[in-house]
Motif scaffolding. Structure first.
Motif, PDB file in Angstrom:
ATOM      1  N   THR A  31      -1.032   1.486 -10.129  1.00  0.00           N
ATOM      2  CA  THR A  31      -0.571   2.851 -10.377  1.00  0.00           C
ATOM      3  C   THR A  31      -0.653   3.257 -11.842  1.00  0.00           C
ATOM      4  O   THR A  31      -0.650   4.444 -12.161  1.00  0.00           O
ATOM      5  CB  THR A  31       0.895   3.013  -9.937  1.00  0.00           C
ATOM      6  OG1 THR A  31       1.719   2.102 -10.698  1.00  0.00           O
ATOM      7  CG2 THR A  31       1.057   2.735  -8.443  1.00  0.00           C
ATOM      8  N   ALA A  78       6.939   9.110   3.438  1.00  0.00           N
ATOM      9  CA  ALA A  78       6.233   8.748   4.667  1.00  0.00           C
ATOM     10  C   ALA A  78       7.154   8.763   5.883  1.00  0.00           C
ATOM     11  O   ALA A  78       6.687   8.847   7.022  1.00  0.00           O
ATOM     12  CB  ALA A  78       5.598   7.365   4.521  1.00  0.00           C
ATOM     13  N   ARG A 116       0.832  -1.207   0.000  1.00  0.00           N
ATOM     14  CA  ARG A 116       0.000   0.000   0.000  1.00  0.00           C
ATOM     15  C   ARG A 116       0.861   1.248   0.000  1.00  0.00           C
ATOM     16  O   ARG A 116       0.608   2.203  -0.751  1.00  0.00           O
ATOM     17  CB  ARG A 116      -0.924  -0.003   1.235  1.00  0.00           C
ATOM     18  CG  ARG A 116      -1.822   1.232   1.345  1.00  0.00           C
ATOM     19  CD  ARG A 116      -2.310   1.434   2.757  1.00  0.00           C
ATOM     20  NE  ARG A 116      -1.214   1.581   3.711  1.00  0.00           N
ATOM     21  CZ  ARG A 116      -0.510   2.704   3.858  1.00  0.00           C
ATOM     22  NH1 ARG A 116      -0.763   3.763   3.105  1.00  0.00           N
ATOM     23  NH2 ARG A 116       0.470   2.751   4.746  1.00  0.00           N
ATOM     24  N   LEU A 117       1.903   1.246   0.832  1.00  0.00           N
ATOM     25  CA  LEU A 117       2.797   2.404   0.898  1.00  0.00           C
ATOM     26  C   LEU A 117       3.550   2.583  -0.419  1.00  0.00           C
ATOM     27  O   LEU A 117       3.759   3.714  -0.872  1.00  0.00           O
ATOM     28  CB  LEU A 117       3.787   2.227   2.053  1.00  0.00           C
ATOM     29  CG  LEU A 117       4.787   3.372   2.266  1.00  0.00           C
ATOM     30  CD1 LEU A 117       4.068   4.688   2.516  1.00  0.00           C
ATOM     31  CD2 LEU A 117       5.731   3.046   3.419  1.00  0.00           C
ATOM     32  N   GLU A 127       1.340   4.383  -2.811  1.00  0.00           N
ATOM     33  CA  GLU A 127       1.207   5.786  -2.401  1.00  0.00           C
ATOM     34  C   GLU A 127       2.442   6.601  -2.788  1.00  0.00           C
ATOM     35  O   GLU A 127       2.342   7.710  -3.328  1.00  0.00           O
ATOM     36  CB  GLU A 127       0.973   5.847  -0.888  1.00  0.00           C
ATOM     37  CG  GLU A 127       0.777   7.234  -0.325  1.00  0.00           C
ATOM     38  CD  GLU A 127       0.568   7.182   1.187  1.00  0.00           C
ATOM     39  OE1 GLU A 127       1.224   7.963   1.900  1.00  0.00           O
ATOM     40  OE2 GLU A 127      -0.244   6.350   1.641  1.00  0.00           O
ATOM     41  N   GLU A 128       3.621   6.057  -2.511  1.00  0.00           N
ATOM     42  CA  GLU A 128       4.864   6.768  -2.813  1.00  0.00           C
ATOM     43  C   GLU A 128       5.065   6.923  -4.317  1.00  0.00           C
ATOM     44  O   GLU A 128       5.505   7.976  -4.797  1.00  0.00           O
ATOM     45  CB  GLU A 128       6.047   6.020  -2.191  1.00  0.00           C
ATOM     46  CG  GLU A 128       6.054   5.977  -0.669  1.00  0.00           C
ATOM     47  CD  GLU A 128       6.594   7.253  -0.029  1.00  0.00           C
ATOM     48  OE1 GLU A 128       7.345   7.981  -0.698  1.00  0.00           O
ATOM     49  OE2 GLU A 128       6.256   7.507   1.146  1.00  0.00           O
TER      50      GLU A 128
END
Length: 393
Positions: free
Chosen positions: A158, A347, A119-120, A123-124
């Motif tokens: 993505t 993050a 998930r991270l 996001e990144e």
């Protein structure tokens, strides 16, 4: 003992053309191979050429073990008997914004050296995409816990193209039986990754690697297993047409020796990327000596320091880019971050995958690099560098 039968064998013989077909490797000439399949180079767009999305590099960041070269082998030094238990408590802590400064400057924290949060990762990477990014080359190679299925899911989530790596990383991460493996053993594994698919440690996948790298060559001194790994990468490159991307390539003249191996095996050096040239960015004569051999020079540790201002290595790399352009090597430069720690992610108060767009390219503009030249660095060069050439052999 029964007599051997003289009757003709009933085993079906393969026709010569059938045997040849079985040995034929796929020809991806002119294509880029992503985790979702081949694409045309024009689809790549703005590309990061040396990153890691999922990786485990704890082995080279242990607080209680160091590595050394002894008799042409890498061996672990004995742990310090006086290593304090409180340091181990820091090592085992979960990384968050309350202790991220320790991981960055003082004490190693194990959690920093594993990127495993899907998930991270999405996001990144979306921050990179929002800044105009289109493709990421993930050079997490054998021994670093590649995750082909996760890379494919992230690519689908993505919309980014992701190119996956193969080959053998630094000597500390080599297989335990590396001494016994032959060049042919190693090259067969690499060829399989490119032509059939990557084995993820659990089972075989049909997700194929699109670049041979990063090939971990530390040197200082070069050891036999590093040279064997490089030769296997070169053979696999010639057989498949995939580009080679080298981690460091040794120190000083060792870089030439490593490039010589690729040339000896019939690889076009214009199809070789020498990574981590940030460390020699201040030595323009040596950079020119290397790039004149036809290779790509990669400044791919960008954004690991607090700023692009001197005296950081990122600042030195920024100064080197226009110098190389002036010398006529605009078409041999690649840029990336080599994100492999949590502390590089947004993050965790890092710059993330968009640092080049956010800060490095503005610095290049300040130094006189034009928009056309920036397009060459970020779009034209990657699509040339990672396009397959005709396989041979």
């Amino acid at each position: 003992m029964p007599k051997a039968s003289c009757a003709p064998s009933t085993r079906r013989r393969e026709k010569p053309e059938t045997r040849r077909a079985a040995l034929t490797l796929p020809d991806l000439t002119g294509k880029i191979l992503t985790v979702r399949g081949p694409v045309d180079p024009d689809q790549l767009g703005v590309t990061l050429t040396h990153e890691h999305i999922f990786i485990d590099v704890r082995r080279t960041h242990l607080p209680h073990r160091k590595w050394k070269v002894e008799a042409d082998r890498v061996v672990a030094e004995s742990p310090d008997e006086d290593f304090p238990a409180t340091e181990l408590a820091r090592w085992d802590a979960k990384l968050d914004l309350s202790n991220v400064h320790l991981a960055r400057a003082v004490a190693p924290i194990v959690d920093n050296y594993v990127l495993s949060d899907e998930r991270l990762a999405v996001e990144e990477l979306l921050a990179f995409k929002a800044a105009g990014g289109r493709t990421v080359v993930d050079v997490t190679s054998i021994g670093l816990k590649r995750d082909p299925r996760a890379l494919k899911r992230v690519s689908e989530s993505t919309g980014l193209h992701i190119v996956m790596g193969t080959g053998y990383y630094q000597r500390v991460f080599h297989p335990d039986d590396m001494d016994r493996r032959s060049v042919d053993d190693l090259s067969r594994t690499i060829v399989r990754d490119v032509t059939v698919g990557v084995h993820d440690g659990i089972d075989q996948t049909d997700i194929r690697a699109g670049v041979i790298g990063e090939i971990g060559i530390n040197g200082d001194p070069l050891i036999s297993n590093e040279l064997k790994s490089m030769r296997a990468a070169a053979i696999a490159s010639r057989l498949t047409g995939a580009t080679i991307l080298i981690h460091l390539g040794g120190v000083g003249a060792e870089k030439h020796k490593v490039l010589d191996i690729a040339a000896e095996e019939g690889v076009q050096l214009s199809h070789v990327i020498l990574g981590h040239c940030d460390g020699i960015a201040g030595d323009i004569p040596f950079l020119l000596e290397l790039v004149q051999r036809g290779i790509y020079i990669a400044f791919d540790n960008l954004g690991r320091e607090p700023a692009v201002a001197a005296p950081s290595s990122t600042a030195v790399a920024a100064e080197a880019v226009p110098r190389l352009i002036e010398e006529g090597f605009e078409d041999r430069i690649l840029l990336s971050h080599d994100i492999c720690w949590k502390t590089s992610l947004k993050a965790y108060a890092g710059f993330g995958y968009a640092f080049i767009q956010d800060q490095f390219l503005p610095r290049l503009r300040d130094l006189g690099v034009t928009e056309t030249q920036i397009h060459t660095l970020m779009v034209s060069n990657p699509k040339q560098a990672f396009a397959f050439v005709s396989p041979r052999g």
